[in-house]
Design an enzyme around this catalytic site. Structure first.
Site, PDB file in Angstrom:
ATOM      1  CE1 TYR A  60      -3.496  -5.280  17.344  1.00  0.00           C
ATOM      2  CE2 TYR A  60      -4.844  -3.635  16.409  1.00  0.00           C
ATOM      3  CZ  TYR A  60      -3.606  -4.048  17.283  1.00  0.00           C
ATOM      4  OH  TYR A  60      -3.590  -2.730  18.145  1.00  0.00           O
ATOM      5  CB  SER A 106      -8.645  -6.046  12.672  1.00  0.00           C
ATOM      6  OG  SER A 106      -8.414  -5.065  13.339  1.00  0.00           O
ATOM      7  CB  THR A 107      -6.514 -10.026   8.037  1.00  0.00           C
ATOM      8  OG1 THR A 107      -5.680  -9.075   6.960  1.00  0.00           O
ATOM      9  CG2 THR A 107      -7.763  -8.768   7.409  1.00  0.00           C
ATOM     10  N   GLY A 108      -3.942  -9.249  10.486  1.00  0.00           N
ATOM     11  CA  GLY A 108      -2.252  -9.442  10.785  1.00  0.00           C
ATOM     12  C   GLY A 108      -1.877 -10.239  11.988  1.00  0.00           C
ATOM     13  CB  ILE A 149      -1.275   0.129   1.111  1.00  0.00           C
ATOM     14  CG1 ILE A 149      -2.476   0.850   0.227  1.00  0.00           C
ATOM     15  CG2 ILE A 149      -0.382   0.495   2.339  1.00  0.00           C
ATOM     16  CD1 ILE A 149      -3.257   0.507   2.028  1.00  0.00           C
ATOM     17  N   GLY A 200       3.881  -4.530  10.975  1.00  0.00           N
ATOM     18  CA  GLY A 200       2.917  -5.058   9.419  1.00  0.00           C
ATOM     19  C   GLY A 200       2.898  -3.683   9.220  1.00  0.00           C
ATOM     20  CB  VAL A 201      -0.405  -1.630   6.611  1.00  0.00           C
ATOM     21  CG1 VAL A 201      -1.097  -1.817   7.729  1.00  0.00           C
ATOM     22  CG2 VAL A 201       0.208  -1.534   5.459  1.00  0.00           C
ATOM     23  CG  ASP A 202       1.662   1.457  12.904  1.00  0.00           C
ATOM     24  OD1 ASP A 202       1.241   2.469  12.214  1.00  0.00           O
ATOM     25  OD2 ASP A 202       1.105   1.266  13.222  1.00  0.00           O
TER      26      ASP A 202
HETATM   27  N1  AR6 Z   1       0.383  -3.059   2.194  1.00  0.00           N
HETATM   28  C1  AR6 Z   1      -0.852  -3.775   2.132  1.00  0.00           C
HETATM   29  N2  AR6 Z   1      -1.241  -4.602   3.656  1.00  0.00           N
HETATM   30  C2  AR6 Z   1       0.213  -4.927   4.306  1.00  0.00           C
HETATM   31  C3  AR6 Z   1       1.163  -4.714   3.932  1.00  0.00           C
HETATM   32  C4  AR6 Z   1       1.845  -3.238   2.934  1.00  0.00           C
HETATM   33  N3  AR6 Z   1       3.165  -2.773   2.868  1.00  0.00           N
HETATM   34  N4  AR6 Z   1       1.829  -5.144   4.983  1.00  0.00           N
HETATM   35  C5  AR6 Z   1       1.233  -5.758   6.060  1.00  0.00           C
HETATM   36  N5  AR6 Z   1      -0.109  -5.574   4.841  1.00  0.00           N
HETATM   37  P1  AR6 Z   1      -1.399  -5.849  10.321  1.00  0.00           P
HETATM   38  P2  AR6 Z   1      -3.274  -5.243  11.937  1.00  0.00           P
HETATM   39  C6  AR6 Z   1      -1.120  -6.307   5.565  1.00  0.00           C
HETATM   40  O1  AR6 Z   1      -0.291  -6.658  11.040  1.00  0.00           O
HETATM   41  O2  AR6 Z   1      -4.085  -6.869  12.285  1.00  0.00           O
HETATM   42  C7  AR6 Z   1       0.840  -2.823  14.242  1.00  0.00           C
HETATM   43  O3  AR6 Z   1       1.867  -3.742  14.714  1.00  0.00           O
HETATM   44  C8  AR6 Z   1      -1.245  -7.897   6.124  1.00  0.00           C
HETATM   45  O4  AR6 Z   1      -0.657  -8.980   5.758  1.00  0.00           O
HETATM   46  O5  AR6 Z   1      -0.756  -5.041   9.535  1.00  0.00           O
HETATM   47  O6  AR6 Z   1      -4.703  -4.696  11.888  1.00  0.00           O
HETATM   48  C9  AR6 Z   1      -0.063  -1.843  14.349  1.00  0.00           C
HETATM   49  O7  AR6 Z   1       0.589  -0.740  14.669  1.00  0.00           O
HETATM   50  C10 AR6 Z   1      -2.514  -8.199   6.692  1.00  0.00           C
HETATM   51  O8  AR6 Z   1      -3.789  -8.719   6.301  1.00  0.00           O
HETATM   52  O9  AR6 Z   1      -2.353  -4.858  10.822  1.00  0.00           O
HETATM   53  C11 AR6 Z   1      -1.227  -2.796  15.457  1.00  0.00           C
HETATM   54  O10 AR6 Z   1      -0.389  -2.910  16.937  1.00  0.00           O
HETATM   55  C12 AR6 Z   1      -2.998  -6.588   6.621  1.00  0.00           C
HETATM   56  O11 AR6 Z   1      -1.614  -5.300   5.796  1.00  0.00           O
HETATM   57  C13 AR6 Z   1      -1.032  -3.763  14.618  1.00  0.00           C
HETATM   58  O12 AR6 Z   1      -0.013  -3.973  14.173  1.00  0.00           O
HETATM   59  C14 AR6 Z   1      -2.851  -5.819   8.514  1.00  0.00           C
HETATM   60  O13 AR6 Z   1      -1.929  -6.382   8.798  1.00  0.00           O
HETATM   61  C15 AR6 Z   1      -2.552  -3.811  14.104  1.00  0.00           C
HETATM   62  O14 AR6 Z   1      -2.492  -4.615  13.033  1.00  0.00           O
END
Ligand code: AR6
Length: 173
Positions: free
Chosen positions: A126, A122-124, A12, A33-35
Site C-alpha cells: 500500500y 500499509s508500508t508494503g 509476525i 505480504g503479511v496477509d
Molecule cells: N511478518 C511481519 N511483517 C511482514 C511480513 C511478515 N511475515 N511480511 C511482510 N511484512 P504488506 P500493506 C511487512 O504489503 O502495505 C496484501 O496483499 C512488510 O515488510 O503486507 O498494508 C493485503 O491483502 C511491510 O512493512 O501490507 C492488502 O491487499 C508490512 O508488513 C495489501 O497487501 C506491510 O506490508 C496491504 O498492504
C-alpha cells in the site's frame, strides 16, 4: 495504564502473543505480504472465519478491524485491519492509518488481551511512507489507555522499518 512497547525484527506469524494484527484488504479474503503469510501459516480456519464475517457484515472498511481465531499460528487471535492505500493525501491517510491502530487496540481490549503484535500496516504493497506510518503507529499505541494490554510489539519485517522504529523509540521509553 499504558502498555510497554517492544520492537522485534522478524516474521509476525512466529510471534507468541494473544493477538497478532494482519494488514488485510477490505475483501478479507487474503492477499500478498503479511496477509498472505498469515493465511498460509495459519491455515484454512482463518479464511473460513473471514468469509463468515464478510457474509454477515460485508467488506471491512479502511481503518476498521475484525477478529478471527488464529488457526495453526502460535497466537490466539488474528485482528484483521485494513490500512489505507497511499495516494498522497497525508491528512486523510494519516487519520485512516491511526484508526487501524485505535480500532485494533479497542478490539483487543475487549478480548482481555495482554500481548498484541502489529506489523507495519500499509508500508508494503500500500506504499504508505514508512517514517510517517511509524510516527502514527507509535503515537496511537502510546496514547492508548488500557486496563488490560500489558505489551504491544511492533514487528518489523524489513531493515528500513526496523531502523526507523529504533530511532523513534530510542528516546521514548
Ligand atoms: N511478518 C511481519 N511483517 C511482514 C511480513 C511478515 N511475515 N511480511 C511482510 N511484512 P504488506 P500493506 C511487512 O504489503 O502495505 C496484501 O496483499 C512488510 O515488510 O503486507 O498494508 C493485503 O491483502 C511491510 O512493512 O501490507 C492488502 O491487499 C508490512 O508488513 C495489501 O497487501 C506491510 O506490508 C496491504 O498492504
Amino acid at each position: 495504564m499504558k502498555a510497554l512497547i517492544e520492537l522485534i525484527k522478524g516474521d509476525i506469524t512466529k510471534i507468541q502473543a494473544d493477538a497478532i494484527v494482519n494488514a488485510a484488504n477490505s475483501s478479507l479474503l487474503g492477499g500478498g505480504g503479511v496477509d498472505g503469510a498469515i493465511h498460509r501459516a495459519g491455515g484454512k480456519q482463518i479464511l473460513d472465519e473471514c468469509i463468515q464475517i464478510r457474509n454477515r457484515q460485508g467488506k471491512c472498511k479502511t481503518g476498521e478491524a475484525i477478529v478471527t481465531s488464529a488457526g495453526n499460528l502460535p497466537a490466539t487471535y488474528v485482528i484483521h485491519t485494513v490500512g489505507p492505500v497511499w495516494n498522497g493525501d497525508e491528512e486523510k491517510g494519516s487519520k485512516l492509518l491511526a484508526n487501524c491502530y485505535k480500532n485494533s487496540l479497542k478490539l483487543a481490549e475487549g478480548l482481555d488481551i495482554k500481548k498484541i503484535a502489529f506489523p507495519n500496516i500499509s508500508t508494503g504493497i500500500y506504499h504508505f511512507p514508512k517514517e510517517l506510518a511509524a510516527k502514527i503507529a507509535i503515537n496511537e499505541v502510546q496514547n492508548f489507555q488500557t486496563k488490560k494490554i500489558e505489551k504491544i510489539i511492533f514487528v518489523c519485517f524489513d531493515e528500513e522499518n526496523e531502523a526507523i522504529y529504533n530511532e523513534l523509540l530510542k528516546d521514548k521509553q
